[in-house]
Every structure is written in C-alpha cells, then in structure tokens.
Enzyme design. Structure first.
Site, short mmCIF file in Angstrom:
data_model
loop_
_atom_site.label_atom_id
_atom_site.label_comp_id
_atom_site.label_asym_id
_atom_site.label_seq_id
_atom_site.Cartn_x
_atom_site.Cartn_y
_atom_site.Cartn_z
N GLY A 226 -48.90 -42.80 -15.79
CA GLY A 226 -47.98 -43.91 -15.47
C GLY A 226 -47.16 -43.70 -14.20
N GLY A 227 -47.16 -42.45 -13.68
CA GLY A 227 -46.53 -42.21 -12.38
C GLY A 227 -45.03 -42.41 -12.37
N THR A 228 -44.51 -42.61 -11.16
CA THR A 228 -43.07 -42.80 -10.98
C THR A 228 -42.60 -43.98 -11.81
N CYS A 229 -43.32 -45.07 -11.72
CA CYS A 229 -42.88 -46.33 -12.33
C CYS A 229 -42.58 -46.18 -13.82
N GLY B 193 -29.07 -49.67 -1.26
CA GLY B 193 -30.35 -50.36 -1.42
C GLY B 193 -30.61 -50.63 -2.89
N VAL B 194 -31.89 -50.69 -3.24
CA VAL B 194 -32.26 -51.11 -4.59
C VAL B 194 -31.81 -50.09 -5.65
N ALA C 184 -44.17 -51.48 -7.50
CA ALA C 184 -45.23 -51.27 -8.48
C ALA C 184 -46.28 -52.38 -8.41
N HIS D 255 -34.44 -79.29 -18.91
CA HIS D 255 -32.98 -79.22 -18.89
C HIS D 255 -32.49 -78.75 -20.25
P1 FAD Z 1 -46.56 -43.43 -8.26
O1 FAD Z 1 -46.08 -44.31 -9.33
O2 FAD Z 1 -45.55 -42.61 -7.52
O3 FAD Z 1 -47.66 -42.48 -8.91
C1 FAD Z 1 -48.26 -41.46 -8.21
C2 FAD Z 1 -48.78 -40.43 -9.20
O4 FAD Z 1 -49.63 -39.53 -8.51
C3 FAD Z 1 -47.68 -39.60 -9.83
O5 FAD Z 1 -47.81 -39.62 -11.22
C4 FAD Z 1 -47.95 -38.18 -9.29
O6 FAD Z 1 -47.63 -37.16 -10.20
C5 FAD Z 1 -49.44 -38.23 -9.04
N1 FAD Z 1 -49.91 -37.26 -8.04
C6 FAD Z 1 -49.43 -37.06 -6.80
N2 FAD Z 1 -50.16 -36.13 -6.16
C7 FAD Z 1 -51.13 -35.73 -7.03
C8 FAD Z 1 -52.20 -34.82 -6.94
N3 FAD Z 1 -52.45 -34.12 -5.84
N4 FAD Z 1 -52.99 -34.65 -8.03
C9 FAD Z 1 -52.75 -35.35 -9.16
N5 FAD Z 1 -51.77 -36.26 -9.29
C10 FAD Z 1 -50.96 -36.45 -8.23
N6 FAD Z 1 -40.95 -50.91 -8.37
C11 FAD Z 1 -41.02 -52.17 -8.85
O7 FAD Z 1 -41.92 -52.93 -8.47
N7 FAD Z 1 -40.11 -52.63 -9.76
C12 FAD Z 1 -39.10 -51.86 -10.20
O8 FAD Z 1 -38.29 -52.30 -11.02
C13 FAD Z 1 -39.00 -50.53 -9.70
N8 FAD Z 1 -38.00 -49.73 -10.11
C14 FAD Z 1 -37.94 -48.46 -9.64
C15 FAD Z 1 -36.88 -47.65 -10.05
C16 FAD Z 1 -36.78 -46.36 -9.58
C17 FAD Z 1 -35.63 -45.49 -10.05
C18 FAD Z 1 -37.76 -45.85 -8.70
C19 FAD Z 1 -37.67 -44.43 -8.21
C20 FAD Z 1 -38.80 -46.64 -8.27
C21 FAD Z 1 -38.89 -47.96 -8.72
N9 FAD Z 1 -39.91 -48.81 -8.30
C22 FAD Z 1 -39.97 -50.08 -8.77
C23 FAD Z 1 -40.94 -48.36 -7.36
C24 FAD Z 1 -42.23 -48.00 -8.10
O9 FAD Z 1 -41.96 -47.01 -9.06
C25 FAD Z 1 -43.29 -47.51 -7.12
O10 FAD Z 1 -43.46 -48.46 -6.08
C26 FAD Z 1 -44.61 -47.31 -7.83
O11 FAD Z 1 -44.49 -46.38 -8.88
C27 FAD Z 1 -45.68 -46.85 -6.84
O12 FAD Z 1 -46.88 -46.67 -7.53
P2 FAD Z 1 -48.01 -45.67 -7.01
O13 FAD Z 1 -49.13 -45.82 -7.97
O14 FAD Z 1 -48.26 -45.89 -5.59
O15 FAD Z 1 -47.37 -44.21 -7.12
P1 NAI Z 2 -33.92 -48.59 -0.15
O1 NAI Z 2 -34.73 -48.56 1.07
O2 NAI Z 2 -33.97 -49.77 -1.04
O3 NAI Z 2 -32.38 -48.43 0.25
C1 NAI Z 2 -31.91 -47.35 0.97
C2 NAI Z 2 -30.56 -47.71 1.55
O4 NAI Z 2 -29.98 -46.54 2.05
C3 NAI Z 2 -30.65 -48.72 2.69
O5 NAI Z 2 -29.72 -49.73 2.46
C4 NAI Z 2 -30.33 -47.88 3.91
O6 NAI Z 2 -29.70 -48.62 4.92
C5 NAI Z 2 -29.42 -46.82 3.32
N1 NAI Z 2 -29.38 -45.55 4.04
C6 NAI Z 2 -30.42 -44.89 4.60
N2 NAI Z 2 -29.99 -43.71 5.12
C7 NAI Z 2 -28.65 -43.64 4.86
C8 NAI Z 2 -27.65 -42.68 5.13
N3 NAI Z 2 -27.93 -41.54 5.75
N4 NAI Z 2 -26.38 -42.94 4.73
C9 NAI Z 2 -26.08 -44.10 4.08
N5 NAI Z 2 -26.99 -45.04 3.80
C10 NAI Z 2 -28.27 -44.81 4.17
O7 NAI Z 2 -34.24 -47.23 -0.91
P2 NAI Z 2 -33.91 -46.75 -2.39
O8 NAI Z 2 -32.80 -47.54 -2.97
O9 NAI Z 2 -33.80 -45.28 -2.33
O10 NAI Z 2 -35.23 -47.11 -3.17
C11 NAI Z 2 -36.50 -46.63 -2.72
C12 NAI Z 2 -37.56 -47.62 -2.99
O11 NAI Z 2 -37.88 -47.65 -4.37
C13 NAI Z 2 -37.16 -49.05 -2.67
O12 NAI Z 2 -37.34 -49.34 -1.32
C14 NAI Z 2 -38.09 -49.84 -3.52
O13 NAI Z 2 -39.30 -49.99 -2.83
C15 NAI Z 2 -38.30 -48.94 -4.72
N6 NAI Z 2 -37.48 -49.44 -5.84
C16 NAI Z 2 -37.71 -50.71 -6.29
C17 NAI Z 2 -36.96 -51.24 -7.30
C18 NAI Z 2 -37.21 -52.63 -7.73
O14 NAI Z 2 -38.22 -53.20 -7.36
N7 NAI Z 2 -36.33 -53.23 -8.53
C19 NAI Z 2 -35.91 -50.47 -7.97
C20 NAI Z 2 -35.73 -49.16 -7.39
C21 NAI Z 2 -36.52 -48.68 -6.39
#
Ligand code: FAD
Ligand code: NAI
Length: 465
Positions: free
Chosen positions: A38-41, A182-183, A319, A443
C-alpha cells in the site's frame, strides 16, 4: 521469462498497475520492501492522516458544536492512545485489503528491496539479507517519495519530525511548530490544533497552500485562525535545533526581522522528494533529472522495457495521479491507447472545511493572458450549510470570457472533496458555466453553491444572493 511484468513498489501507483496488468493477462510480480503493501498512501499518508482528521473533527464538534445543536454532554477529553490505535486499525484493514487483491488477481508478492542487475533481471534482498533473482520482460518503477528534510536540520524523528512520526505521537503536543503551510502542514497542523495543541505555522511564501488558487489560501487562513492556528507567512527558517524536549526555531521575514519560536515538536513539511535509493538505476543507464526519473509522454524511461509512474516521476504527488498512471502503463503494454488529462487531476486538502480544486487557477490564467470571467457563491447563503452550521467557504468558477467553457473549479467548504468530482466531470466533457447552471441540483445540498457560482459566472445572476 519468469514474469511478463514486474512492478517495484506497492503504493497506489504500483499496486493498481499490478492489478491492471494481471487483469489484462500478464503474469505479474510486485516487489515491496516493507512487510505491508500500500506504500506511503495506505501506511503513512492518505489513509492514516484522514483517520486522524476524522477523529479530531469528531472531538472538536463534540467540544464546540454539540451544545448549540441541543446536545449536552460532559466536556469530552482526548484519548490519544485510542485515537492512534483506531488509526492503526484503519491502516491494517486497508493494507490487508491490498494483500487480498494481490491474491485474487494471482499477482506474486515478493517482500524485499528490489534492484536492477540488468534491464530484465531484478535482485530482491529480504530483511534477513537473503537474496533472490527474478527475470522479467517489462518493469514498472513505482518507488514513490520520502519527506524532504531541511538542509540544516535533519529529522531526529523524536522532536524534529516528518508526517510519518506526526501520525504516531504518544501525546498531544503543547506547542507544535509546523514548517510549511502546504497540504501536510495544514492537514496535520489542524489535527493537533483541534486536539488542543498550540500550533504555529511558518511558511516561506506569502500564502498558504500556494500552488492552489489564491482565494482558497486566503479563506483557509481565515478559517484555521478560528481554531486557534497561528501563522508567520513570508518567513524563511534560518535555524532549527532540538534540545532535550524542546525545539527552537529562528526565522526571518523579507525585511530581515527575526522571530524565535519554542515548542515541544516541530513538523517539517516542506515537500517530498522522489525515492530511488538502492534501485540500481546506474545498472540500466537511467540518470535522474532533479531527483526524478525522466519519462516520455507514455511514462516510458529511456530504456525500452522500463516504465516509471507516481511520485517518482514529474507531476503532482497524489495517490489518484499515481493510480491513473499505473492503469495507463498497463493498458499501453496491452496495445491500448489510454490517455491522462493532467489538467483535470483534482487536488484536495482535507482540513475542515475541505479545500478542493481542478483546472486552471486564476493566477495561471492571468499569467497565460487568457481572457476569463469569474463567478463565486458563499456557503453562508446556502440553506444546507446553515442547517449544518458549516457556513464557512465559497465556490469559485473560472470560465472562458467568450465561450463560457469552465476553466477552473475552486471550492473551500464542507464536502468540497466529494463535490470536486462534479467539477472534473463538467470539465472533462468541456461544459460551459451555463450548462452546469441549467442542470437541476437537489435542494438543499452544498452542490447548489456550484450551480449558483456558475450562474454568477455566466450572467452575474445567482438566484440566492
Ligand atoms: P508510494 O505510495 O510512496 O509507494 C512506493 C512504495 O515503493 C513504498 O511502499 C516503498 O516502500 C516501495 N519501495 C521503494 N523503493 C523500493 C525498492 N527498491 N524495492 C521495493 N520496494 C520499494 N495523496 C492523495 O492523493 N490524497 C491524500 O489525501 C494524500 N494524503 C497524504 C498524506 C500524507 C501524510 C502523505 C505523506 C502523503 C499523502 N498523499 C496523498 C500523497 C500520496 O501518499 C502519494 O502521492 C502516493 O502514495 C504516491 O504513490 P506511489 O505509488 O507513487 O508511491
Ligand atoms: P507541499 O508542497 O504541499 O507544501 C510545502 C510548503 O512548504 C509550501 O507551501 C512551501 O512554500 C513551503 N516551504 C518550502 N520550503 C520551506 C522552508 N524552508 N521554510 C518554510 N516553508 C517552506 O508539501 P507537503 O505539505 O510537505 O506535502 C508533500 C506532498 O504530499 C504534497 O505536495 C502532496 O502532493 C502530497 N500530499 C497530498 C495530500 C492530499 O492530497 N490531501 C495530503 C498530504 C500530502
């Protein structure tokens, strides 16, 4: 060949690609270095953050809003241990679901770090150091991203933390300093503000969520100040130190005026960077471009049988973007001609109220010299919003000045995350603002604000304002 397709990484990009490959008849393998799929998501991103957002929202509703609804309760207390445990249970249900889908689709799961030996051979090292090899016709790299640290203050994972640790705290911070508005900063900052922490956000730029339409950042600033969050916009962090149980941050504004903040935790959320460590890209001649794996319009790398998708390539780190790319690559491999319209990948911030957006921002239209018109409608004029007491927010529609085609939909308000799908659909079918304004909307619903904003954009004649 042992496999037709091997996917490295099991996040939303990788696992969706693997399922679509299997559906299309390819013998498919997926490699994941962690024990759960399931990765980061699913593990440390979308799902656990939404679980905590929901729990903290229930808390603030019980504390601040039940009384007005006529529900008298003892003042509620936060049980952070239970909140984090429930979040863990939600994650487990989701990651187990992916393991089930792998089985159902007869996808071989290999747990271990995958790295290239050559373009058709991948080595897998499991956590006991045991090595195995698989051969494959094609590879999809979906290794995702990791949090970016500040150059001068590494994550100590105790007091200077990333989102991963912020999802696992054992106590509600007294003062959480957040770097980056940011987000992640706004979502996790609002979780802890609702739970009673003092939360101070230090943002480099002059607005919050700066990649979204400027109106949304301004509104978000107003509504999150109401739950007590404090902000230093336009501030550059110059130092960050962790001393025992305290973190000390210094920052300066454009005029050189400095501030010092002391807190017990500092969440560094300044963006994420693609993750390719240990993949052995040098073995197949792939060089990174600003940290990302370069791909063409078909997500193919410079090596003919190797594709890359999701956070590890250009574009929004979302994601659902990764998922679309996973499907696109699989279908291309099967000889189909899929297409992704990147302009119509929506962005959502799950604060309360939620923020959601698709298409061009007003700032982009100005920069591109495109003639446009706007229409907006405030939530406070909606019967539905008054009934639920969710009156903060607005819908803003941007449309082409002469054709009336919708160019952008920007919402901050209750249920915006779900409402934005209607904006995406309208734009995918190239609807005009008038088209949407002539569609019957039930509505009372929040969606009526979209209809009214379209009426405002079309002919400046909203009905309820
Ligand atoms: P990832 O989900 O990062 O998965 C990559 C996987 O590859 C990981 O499990 C890792 O362990 C594995 N991997 C890496 N290298 C290797 C290797 N060499 N061998 C084997 N496995 C490996 N996005 C949204 O759209 N909506 C949200 O609400 C949202 N909320 C978020 C909240 C937070 C706190 C964070 C940090 C991110 C959020 N995101 C959200 C962003 C979202 O999680 C990512 O955009 C998404 O997970 C990317 O998917 P991916 O498949 O590219 O990589
Ligand atoms: P982000 O890119 O959304 O926000 C980073 C913020 O930090 C920006 O506003 C930027 O101007 C600021 N910044 C950068 N360097 C700085 C510094 N040195 N000092 C002060 N401010 C600084 O990145 P964030 O929040 O870390 O999230 C990473 C990514 O994860 C997002 O871009 C998004 O793609 C994904 N994500 C998506 C979510 C969703 O879809 N709901 C939820 C959480 C993450």
């Amino acid at each position: 060949m042992q496999y037709n397709v091997t996917v490295i990484g099991s996040g939303p990009g990788g696992y969706v690609a693997a399922i679509r490959c299997a559906q299309l008849g390819f013998k498919t393998a997926i490699i994941e270095k962690y024990d759960t799929l399931g990765g980061t998501c699913l593990n440390v991103g979308c799902i656990p953050s939404k679980a905590l957002l929901d729990s903290s929202e229930h808390f603030i509703n019980a504390k601040d809003h039940f009384k007005e609804h006529g529900i008298d309760i003892e003042p509620p207390r936060v049980n952070i241990k239970q909140m984090i445990k429930r979040k863990g249970d939600v994650v487990k249900q989701n990651v187990d679901g992916i393991a089930y889908l792998m089985k159902k689709n007869k996808i071989d799961v290999h747990i271990g770090v995958g790295s290239f030996i050559d373009k058709n051979t991948i080595k897998i090292i499991d956590k006991d150091g045991k090595e195995s090899k698989i051969t494959t016709e094609k590879v999809i790299i979906a290794t995702g991203s990791k949090p970016t640290p500040l150059p001068f203050a590494a994550f100590d994972k105790k007091r200077i933390i990333s989102s991963t640790e912020a999802l696992e705290l054992k106590e509600v911070p007294k003062h959480l300093i957040v770097i980056g508005g940011g987000v992640i900063g706004m979502e996790l900052g609002s979780v802890y503000a609702r739970l009673g922490a003092k939360v101070t956000v230090v943002e480099f730029l002059n607005s919050l969520i700066p990649t979204m339409d400027g109106t949304l950042g301004k509104e978000l600033l107003k509504v999150t100040k109401k739950i007590g969050m404090e902000f230093f916009l336009g501030h550059k962090v110059t130092s960050l130190e962790s001393k025992g149980k305290e973190v000390v941050l210094k920052a300066e504004d454009k005029s050189g005026k400095t501030i010092e903040l002391k807190g017990d935790y500092c969440l560094v959320s300044i963006g994420r960077r693609p993750y390719t460590e240990g993949l052995g890209l040098d073995k197949i001649g792939i060089e990174l471009d600003r940290g990302k794996i370069p791909v063409d319009d078909h997500l193919k790398t410079k090596v003919d049988n190797i594709y890359a998708i999701g956070d590890v390539v250009r574009g929004a780190m979302l994601a659902h973007k990764a998922e679309e790319e996973g499907v696109m690559v699989a279908e291309q491999m099967a000889g189909q001609k899929p297409h992704i319209n990147y302009l119509l990948i929506p962005g959502v911030v799950y604060t309360w109220p939620e923020v959601a957006s698709v298409g061009y921002t007003e700032e982009q239209l100005k920069e591109n010299g495109r003639a446009y018109k706007t229409g907006s409608f405030p939530y406070k004029a909606l019967g539905r919003a008054r009934a639920s007491m969710d009156v903060d927010g607005l819908v803003k529609i941007l449309a082409d000045k002469s054709t009336d085609e919708i160019l952008g939909v920007h919402i901050i308000g209750a249920r915006a995350a779900d409402m934005i799908a209607a904006g995406v659909t309208a734009m995918e079918f190239r609807a005009s603002a008038e088209d949407v304004s002539r569609i019957s909307h039930a509505h009372p619903t929040y969606m009526e604000a979209v209809k009214e904003a379209c009426l405002a954009a079309t002919a400046n004649r909203p009905i309820h304002m």
